[in-house]
Design an enzyme around this catalytic site. Structure first.
Site, short mmCIF file in Angstrom:
data_model
loop_
_atom_site.label_atom_id
_atom_site.label_comp_id
_atom_site.label_asym_id
_atom_site.label_seq_id
_atom_site.Cartn_x
_atom_site.Cartn_y
_atom_site.Cartn_z
N GLU A 46 12.20 31.08 67.88
CA GLU A 46 12.13 30.15 66.75
C GLU A 46 12.21 28.76 67.35
OE1 GLU A 46 13.26 27.42 64.35
OE2 GLU A 46 15.02 28.65 63.86
N GLY A 67 10.15 24.55 67.54
CA GLY A 67 10.12 23.30 66.80
C GLY A 67 9.26 23.35 65.56
N CYS A 118 15.21 21.96 63.07
CA CYS A 118 13.83 22.43 63.25
C CYS A 118 13.06 22.41 61.93
CB CYS A 118 13.81 23.83 63.85
SG CYS A 118 14.69 25.07 62.87
N PHE A 150 12.47 14.62 67.06
CA PHE A 150 13.67 15.33 66.65
C PHE A 150 14.77 14.33 66.33
CE2 PHE A 150 16.88 18.80 67.12
CZ PHE A 150 16.24 19.73 66.32
#
Length: 471
Positions: free
Chosen positions: A238, A240, A272, A368
């Site tokens: 799992e 970005g 995310c 991010f």
């Protein structure tokens, strides 16, 4: 901000905002990781033989013990990870929920598999544990993202080799070891190893590890996926997300901006699932961008442990500098900075960029951090096209008052999870969750997906009397 202490033997946990040491853990090199994996492998058969009800009860007991430590866990999440107290509190509750979901899977694994087409052959088809599962979790939601693998993996009979992020060794590792030991998990079934990327690579390479569950960056996920492919190991990745928040022309602008603000700025946008790209119908794009900027500018930025801040620190200087550089580059390419955009110490304020087009790098590259971009679209088909112009495919959301229209549009979005009438940051342990493309390999967490990820099929047939053959 001070990075975790780098010493041969110990890894220090430090508060992001002050650098104060909160504790330390033993650093695991490749040899120590291999030893821990061997211990887990030795413990795995005995644990798998424990009745499912008893395994489930131990995992549920760990969930309760975690909730009893809510105050302590919350403080660790705030100080190690920079969370605001509200986010930290709910992370503890969601982590306990994930553990209990794993327990439910052990008790009710679903409908039995159909038998053989040959009526004279009795077939026993069951799902069995894989053995040792390597779990590598990031710093942003160390409890929640650890629990969503630990719960089903352990309850379904696997042993686990857990590697938390070096920024959050206490909240992401030591706390799990403590509650599971107190809950009655046998020694060796959960082994925790601490360290950096070298330690993570050793977890992936360890011969006794049958599967790797990884949550983190796309770059690291590609390397882990490639390594697991070479070693013929299962990998759940799992990664970005460059997630689209689509706002249709019938939406209430203020309500949509409130939802978009939450989706983009919760936990400093270090999620995310955060809403990165706000795709807004051209007729309301200007009003929406202004409203989103007002919401962003009103958020309180500061030390979440010592103030009522709504936006805490960025995890480290490298991340902070990357966010600032991405925003500066976007402005140089023609984006309009409506609010934010200037770092202050360990903090980066909520930032809104309007006038972003698909020709700009920031439209395609995950930042991010607390940065929301606003892009106008002409009609529903254009919204779908823009949303799908990404290598990532994790989550998306469509904000509209017309559920039927939103659902029709949502079904055309290329991603693993889509929410209609909501924003992108939604967590539900009972529902499958996973991204596609650069966001992962599309399965592994939530609902029956966890059962499929952490077990394998085993087929056993019986012929009585034994069959005979001509040669």
């Amino acid at each position: 901000m001070t990075a975790p202490t780098d010493t041969p033997a110990r890894l220090a946990s430090r508060e992001i905002t002050t650098g104060e040491e909160l504790g330390s853990v033993e650093r695991a090199g490749p040899d120590r990781v291999a030893s821990a994996a061997r211990r887990a492998a030795a413990a795995a058969p005995g644990w798998a033989a424990v009745p499912a009800e008893r395994r489930a009860a131990i995992v549920e007991r760990a969930a309760g013990l975690l909730e009893e430590r809510t105050g302590r866990a919350q403080d660790l999440l705030v100080r190690e990870g920079g969370a605001i107290p509200g986010k930290a509190y709910f992370e503890v509750l969601l982590a306990a929920q994930e553990l209990r979901h794993g327990a439910r899977l052990a008790r009710d694994p679903g409908a039995p598999h159909p038998g053989s087409d040959d009526p004279s052959r009795k077939a026993e088809v069951t799902r069995v544990p894989l053995g040792v599962v390597g779990v590598i979790v990031p710093w942003n939601f160390p409890l929640l993202l650890g629990a969503r693998s630990l719960g089903p993996a352990l309850a379904l009979g696997n042993a686990v080799l857990l590697k938390p992020d070096p920024h959050t060794p206490l909240s992401g590792g030591s706390l799990f070891a403590e509650v599971f030991a107190e809950a009655g998990l046998p020694p060796g079934v959960l082994e925790v190893v601490h360290g950096d990327a070298e330690t993570g690579a050793a977890v992936v390479r360890a011969p006794d590890v049958a599967m790797v569950s990884f949550t983190g960056s796309t770059e690291a996920g590609r390397e882990i996926g490639a390594a697991c492919g070479r070693l013929l190991k299962r990998a759940v990745l799992e990664l970005g997300g460059q997630n689209a928040f689509v706002v249709l022309d019938d939406a209430d602008v203020e309500q949509a901006a409130g939802a978009g603000s939450w989706g983009s700025f919760l936990h400093q946008g270090q999620i995310c699932m955060s809403a990165r790209r706000h795709l807004v119908h051209h007729s309301i794009a200007g009003d929406y961008a202004a409203a989103l900027a007002r919401h962003a500018a009103a958020l309180r930025v500061g030390d979440p442990y010592r103030s009522d801040a709504q936006i805490g620190p960025i995890v480290d200087r490298r991340q902070l500098h990357g966010i600032a550089a991405a925003v500066e580059h976007a402005v140089a390419q023609g984006a309009r900075l409506l609010t934010g955009g200037r770092p202050d110490g360990p903090y980066y304020p909520p930032t809104v960029l309007a006038g972003v087009t698909e020709r700009m790098d920031i439209f395609h590259t995950e930042v991010f951090g607390p940065v929301a971009t606003v892009t106008a679209f002409t009609d529903d088909a254009d919204a779908v096209r823009l949303a799908n112009t990404s290598d990532h495919g994790l989550t998306a959301a469509v904000y509209t008052g017309d559920t039927a229209r939103g659902t029709a549009l949502g079904r055309r979005l290329r991603c693993g999870v889509t929410h209609i009438g909501d924003q992108t940051v939604v967590q539900d342990a009972a529902l499958p969750f996973g991204g596609i493309g650069a966001s992962g390999n599309g399965y592994g967490f939530g609902g029956q997906a966890a059962l499929e990820a952490f077990t394998r099929w085993r087929t056993l047939t019986t012929s009585s009397p034994p069959r005979t053959y001509p040669f």
